[in-house]
Design a protein around this motif. Structure first.
Motif, PDB file in Angstrom:
ATOM      1  N   TRP A   1     -57.803  21.226 -29.442  1.00 23.59           N
ATOM      2  CA  TRP A   1     -56.878  21.316 -28.310  1.00 23.59           C
ATOM      3  C   TRP A   1     -56.183  20.005 -28.006  1.00 23.59           C
ATOM      4  CZ3 TRP A   1     -54.240  25.090 -26.713  1.00 23.59           C
ATOM      5  CH2 TRP A   1     -54.718  26.379 -26.825  1.00 23.59           C
ATOM      6  N   PRO A   2     -56.897  18.860 -27.903  1.00 22.46           N
ATOM      7  CA  PRO A   2     -56.174  17.620 -27.615  1.00 22.46           C
ATOM      8  C   PRO A   2     -55.138  17.288 -28.692  1.00 22.46           C
ATOM      9  CG  PRO A   2     -58.508  17.335 -27.190  1.00 22.46           C
ATOM     10  CD  PRO A   2     -58.343  18.675 -27.863  1.00 22.46           C
ATOM     11  N   VAL A   3     -55.464  17.574 -29.935  1.00 25.23           N
ATOM     12  CA  VAL A   3     -54.515  17.328 -31.027  1.00 25.23           C
ATOM     13  C   VAL A   3     -53.321  18.260 -30.895  1.00 25.23           C
ATOM     14  CG1 VAL A   3     -54.201  17.417 -33.521  1.00 25.23           C
ATOM     15  CG2 VAL A   3     -56.313  16.481 -32.569  1.00 25.23           C
ATOM     16  N   ALA A   4     -53.584  19.536 -30.605  1.00 25.00           N
ATOM     17  CA  ALA A   4     -52.498  20.512 -30.464  1.00 25.00           C
ATOM     18  C   ALA A   4     -51.572  20.128 -29.319  1.00 25.00           C
ATOM     19  CB  ALA A   4     -53.070  21.906 -30.239  1.00 25.00           C
ATOM     20  N   ILE A   5     -52.144  19.687 -28.213  1.00 21.23           N
ATOM     21  CA  ILE A   5     -51.334  19.301 -27.065  1.00 21.23           C
ATOM     22  C   ILE A   5     -50.517  18.058 -27.389  1.00 21.23           C
ATOM     23  CG2 ILE A   5     -51.452  18.422 -24.691  1.00 21.23           C
ATOM     24  CD1 ILE A   5     -53.905  20.342 -24.372  1.00 21.23           C
ATOM     25  N   ALA A   6     -51.119  17.097 -28.059  1.00 21.61           N
ATOM     26  CA  ALA A   6     -50.387  15.884 -28.439  1.00 21.61           C
ATOM     27  C   ALA A   6     -49.217  16.220 -29.361  1.00 21.61           C
ATOM     28  CB  ALA A   6     -51.326  14.885 -29.110  1.00 21.61           C
ATOM     29  N   VAL A   7     -49.432  17.129 -30.300  1.00 22.57           N
ATOM     30  CA  VAL A   7     -48.358  17.541 -31.208  1.00 22.57           C
ATOM     31  C   VAL A   7     -47.251  18.236 -30.422  1.00 22.57           C
ATOM     32  CG1 VAL A   7     -47.784  19.109 -33.102  1.00 22.57           C
ATOM     33  CG2 VAL A   7     -49.809  17.663 -33.253  1.00 22.57           C
ATOM     34  N   MET A   8     -47.645  19.119 -29.493  1.00 20.52           N
ATOM     35  CA  MET A   8     -46.642  19.810 -28.681  1.00 20.52           C
ATOM     36  C   MET A   8     -45.813  18.809 -27.881  1.00 20.52           C
ATOM     37  SD  MET A   8     -48.822  23.091 -27.351  1.00 20.52           S
ATOM     38  CE  MET A   8     -47.575  23.597 -26.174  1.00 20.52           C
ATOM     39  N   LEU A   9     -46.482  17.810 -27.313  1.00 18.76           N
ATOM     40  CA  LEU A   9     -45.765  16.809 -26.540  1.00 18.76           C
ATOM     41  C   LEU A   9     -44.825  15.990 -27.413  1.00 18.76           C
ATOM     42  CD1 LEU A   9     -48.628  15.547 -24.199  1.00 18.76           C
ATOM     43  CD2 LEU A   9     -46.666  16.951 -23.557  1.00 18.76           C
ATOM     44  N   ALA A  10     -45.279  15.634 -28.596  1.00 20.80           N
ATOM     45  CA  ALA A  10     -44.443  14.841 -29.497  1.00 20.80           C
ATOM     46  C   ALA A  10     -43.233  15.636 -29.954  1.00 20.80           C
ATOM     47  CB  ALA A  10     -45.273  14.382 -30.700  1.00 20.80           C
ATOM     48  N   VAL A  11     -43.445  16.879 -30.325  1.00 24.62           N
ATOM     49  CA  VAL A  11     -42.345  17.721 -30.775  1.00 24.62           C
ATOM     50  C   VAL A  11     -41.330  17.907 -29.659  1.00 24.62           C
ATOM     51  CG1 VAL A  11     -41.744  20.071 -31.483  1.00 24.62           C
ATOM     52  CG2 VAL A  11     -43.665  18.903 -32.552  1.00 24.62           C
ATOM     53  N   ALA A  12     -41.807  18.070 -28.455  1.00 29.23           N
ATOM     54  CA  ALA A  12     -40.910  18.283 -27.319  1.00 29.23           C
ATOM     55  C   ALA A  12     -40.256  16.989 -26.854  1.00 29.23           C
ATOM     56  CB  ALA A  12     -41.681  18.916 -26.174  1.00 29.23           C
ATOM     57  N   GLY A  13     -40.698  15.852 -27.377  1.00 28.95           N
ATOM     58  CA  GLY A  13     -40.116  14.586 -26.972  1.00 28.95           C
ATOM     59  C   GLY A  13     -40.624  14.102 -25.630  1.00 28.95           C
ATOM     60  N   TRP A  14     -41.845  14.493 -25.273  1.00 29.49           N
ATOM     61  CA  TRP A  14     -42.376  14.172 -23.953  1.00 29.49           C
ATOM     62  C   TRP A  14     -43.521  13.182 -24.010  1.00 29.49           C
ATOM     63  CZ3 TRP A  14     -42.663  20.018 -22.793  1.00 29.49           C
ATOM     64  CH2 TRP A  14     -41.430  20.447 -22.338  1.00 29.49           C
ATOM     65  N   LEU A  15     -43.510  12.272 -24.941  1.00 33.39           N
ATOM     66  CA  LEU A  15     -44.585  11.282 -24.973  1.00 33.39           C
ATOM     67  C   LEU A  15     -44.415  10.311 -23.821  1.00 33.39           C
ATOM     68  CD1 LEU A  15     -44.902  10.556 -28.767  1.00 33.39           C
ATOM     69  CD2 LEU A  15     -46.487  11.796 -27.330  1.00 33.39           C
ATOM     70  N   GLY A  16     -45.497   9.857 -23.279  1.00 40.56           N
ATOM     71  CA  GLY A  16     -45.442   8.938 -22.154  1.00 40.56           C
ATOM     72  C   GLY A  16     -45.299   9.685 -20.851  1.00 40.56           C
ATOM     73  N   VAL A  17     -44.756   9.018 -19.867  1.00 40.77           N
ATOM     74  CA  VAL A  17     -44.583   9.622 -18.549  1.00 40.77           C
ATOM     75  C   VAL A  17     -43.470  10.646 -18.630  1.00 40.77           C
ATOM     76  CG1 VAL A  17     -43.961   9.131 -16.158  1.00 40.77           C
ATOM     77  CG2 VAL A  17     -45.370   7.511 -17.448  1.00 40.77           C
ATOM     78  N   PRO A  18     -43.686  11.835 -18.091  1.00 37.72           N
ATOM     79  CA  PRO A  18     -42.643  12.850 -18.164  1.00 37.72           C
ATOM     80  C   PRO A  18     -41.408  12.436 -17.374  1.00 37.72           C
ATOM     81  CG  PRO A  18     -44.410  13.573 -16.722  1.00 37.72           C
ATOM     82  CD  PRO A  18     -44.857  12.282 -17.361  1.00 37.72           C
ATOM     83  N   ALA A  19     -40.260  12.789 -17.926  1.00 35.95           N
ATOM     84  CA  ALA A  19     -39.015  12.521 -17.226  1.00 35.95           C
ATOM     85  C   ALA A  19     -38.937  13.409 -15.994  1.00 35.95           C
ATOM     86  CB  ALA A  19     -37.831  12.816 -18.156  1.00 35.95           C
ATOM     87  N   ALA A  20     -38.334  12.902 -14.950  1.00 36.04           N
ATOM     88  CA  ALA A  20     -38.189  13.698 -13.737  1.00 36.04           C
ATOM     89  C   ALA A  20     -37.250  14.867 -14.013  1.00 36.04           C
ATOM     90  CB  ALA A  20     -37.630  12.829 -12.618  1.00 36.04           C
ATOM     91  N   VAL A  21     -37.633  16.021 -13.574  1.00 31.31           N
ATOM     92  CA  VAL A  21     -36.804  17.203 -13.708  1.00 31.31           C
ATOM     93  C   VAL A  21     -35.997  17.304 -12.428  1.00 31.31           C
ATOM     94  CG1 VAL A  21     -36.848  19.706 -13.975  1.00 31.31           C
ATOM     95  CG2 VAL A  21     -38.535  18.298 -15.167  1.00 31.31           C
ATOM     96  N   ALA A  22     -34.703  17.548 -12.579  1.00 33.48           N
ATOM     97  CA  ALA A  22     -33.834  17.572 -11.409  1.00 33.48           C
ATOM     98  C   ALA A  22     -34.305  18.602 -10.389  1.00 33.48           C
ATOM     99  CB  ALA A  22     -32.401  17.849 -11.832  1.00 33.48           C
ATOM    100  N   GLU A  23     -34.482  19.819 -10.792  1.00 31.13           N
ATOM    101  CA  GLU A  23     -34.907  20.887  -9.903  1.00 31.13           C
ATOM    102  C   GLU A  23     -35.765  21.865 -10.688  1.00 31.13           C
ATOM    103  OE1 GLU A  23     -34.239  21.546  -6.568  1.00 31.13           O
ATOM    104  OE2 GLU A  23     -33.386  19.536  -6.492  1.00 31.13           O
ATOM    105  N   PRO A  24     -36.840  22.346 -10.089  1.00 37.42           N
ATOM    106  CA  PRO A  24     -37.599  23.399 -10.741  1.00 37.42           C
ATOM    107  C   PRO A  24     -36.787  24.697 -10.743  1.00 37.42           C
ATOM    108  CG  PRO A  24     -38.477  22.964  -8.553  1.00 37.42           C
ATOM    109  CD  PRO A  24     -37.409  21.947  -8.820  1.00 37.42           C
ATOM    110  N   HIS A  25     -37.195  25.673 -11.542  1.00 38.67           N
ATOM    111  CA  HIS A  25     -36.495  26.957 -11.595  1.00 38.67           C
ATOM    112  C   HIS A  25     -36.348  27.478 -10.164  1.00 38.67           C
ATOM    113  CE1 HIS A  25     -35.880  31.252 -12.240  1.00 38.67           C
ATOM    114  NE2 HIS A  25     -35.340  30.882 -13.399  1.00 38.67           N
ATOM    115  N   PRO A  26     -35.125  27.658  -9.668  1.00 40.84           N
ATOM    116  CA  PRO A  26     -34.922  27.944  -8.242  1.00 40.84           C
ATOM    117  C   PRO A  26     -35.624  29.210  -7.730  1.00 40.84           C
ATOM    118  CG  PRO A  26     -32.816  27.531  -9.339  1.00 40.84           C
ATOM    119  CD  PRO A  26     -33.872  27.539 -10.394  1.00 40.84           C
TER     120      PRO A  26
END
Length: 155
Positions: free
Chosen positions: A8-33
């Motif tokens: 699981w930790p490996v799978a999550i790390a891969v998912m984060l890397a593929v999505a470009g979300w390594l490190g602190v997540p970027a702020a999302v402007a607005e959640p799904h309204p």
């Protein structure tokens, strides 16, 4: 730790890397309204304080939702992250609280997916121990389903 749990930790790390979300997540402007408003409205009917939007909880919700979408599409390498208490994912994205709840809904329309999520989570939404939330809404074009996820966290 079993071999399956160790992946699981490996799978999550891969998912984060593929999505470009390594490190602190970027702020999302607005959640799904619509989904965010449904959660706020459901919580307003309780004695609890309003849930506060959290970009980290949103990232956890997105990871849970994408893993389900990939599983439905037969493109996932692992089973979906559909544990109702995704504490490992929350920890991996930097959430320090120990109270974590994931609510999910799926239907042919976003409104019905939200209704399913609210039906599943009606008791959890009235738990004042949850203080923050994040949401994810994805449309799965092959099946035509909308997939809704809310991750709520507390200290």
């Amino acid at each position: 730790m079993s071999a399956t749990n160790a992946r699981w930790p490996v799978a999550i790390a891969v998912m984060l890397a593929v999505a470009g979300w390594l490190g602190v997540p970027a702020a999302v402007a607005e959640p799904h309204p619509a989904l965010a408003q449904a959660i706020k409205s459901a919580r307003a009917g309780t004695a609890c304080d309003t849930l506060q939007y959290s970009p980290k909880a949103e990232l956890a919700a997105e990871i849970v939702n994408r893993s389900t979408r990939d599983y439905v599409n037969f493109t996932a390498e692992y089973v979906p992250a559909d544990d109702p208490h995704p504490t490992a994912i929350a920890k991996d994205v930097g959430i320090e609280g120990t109270k974590v709840m994931s609510l999910q809904g799926a239907a042919k329309t976003e409104i019905d997916a939200i209704k399913g999520l609210l039906l599943q989570g009606h008791q959890a939404l009235s738990d004042c121990g949850y203080t923050d939330y994040g949401v994810s809404m994805l449309h799965e074009p092959q099946s035509g389903y909308s997939l809704a996820v809310v991750v709520m966290v507390g200290p």
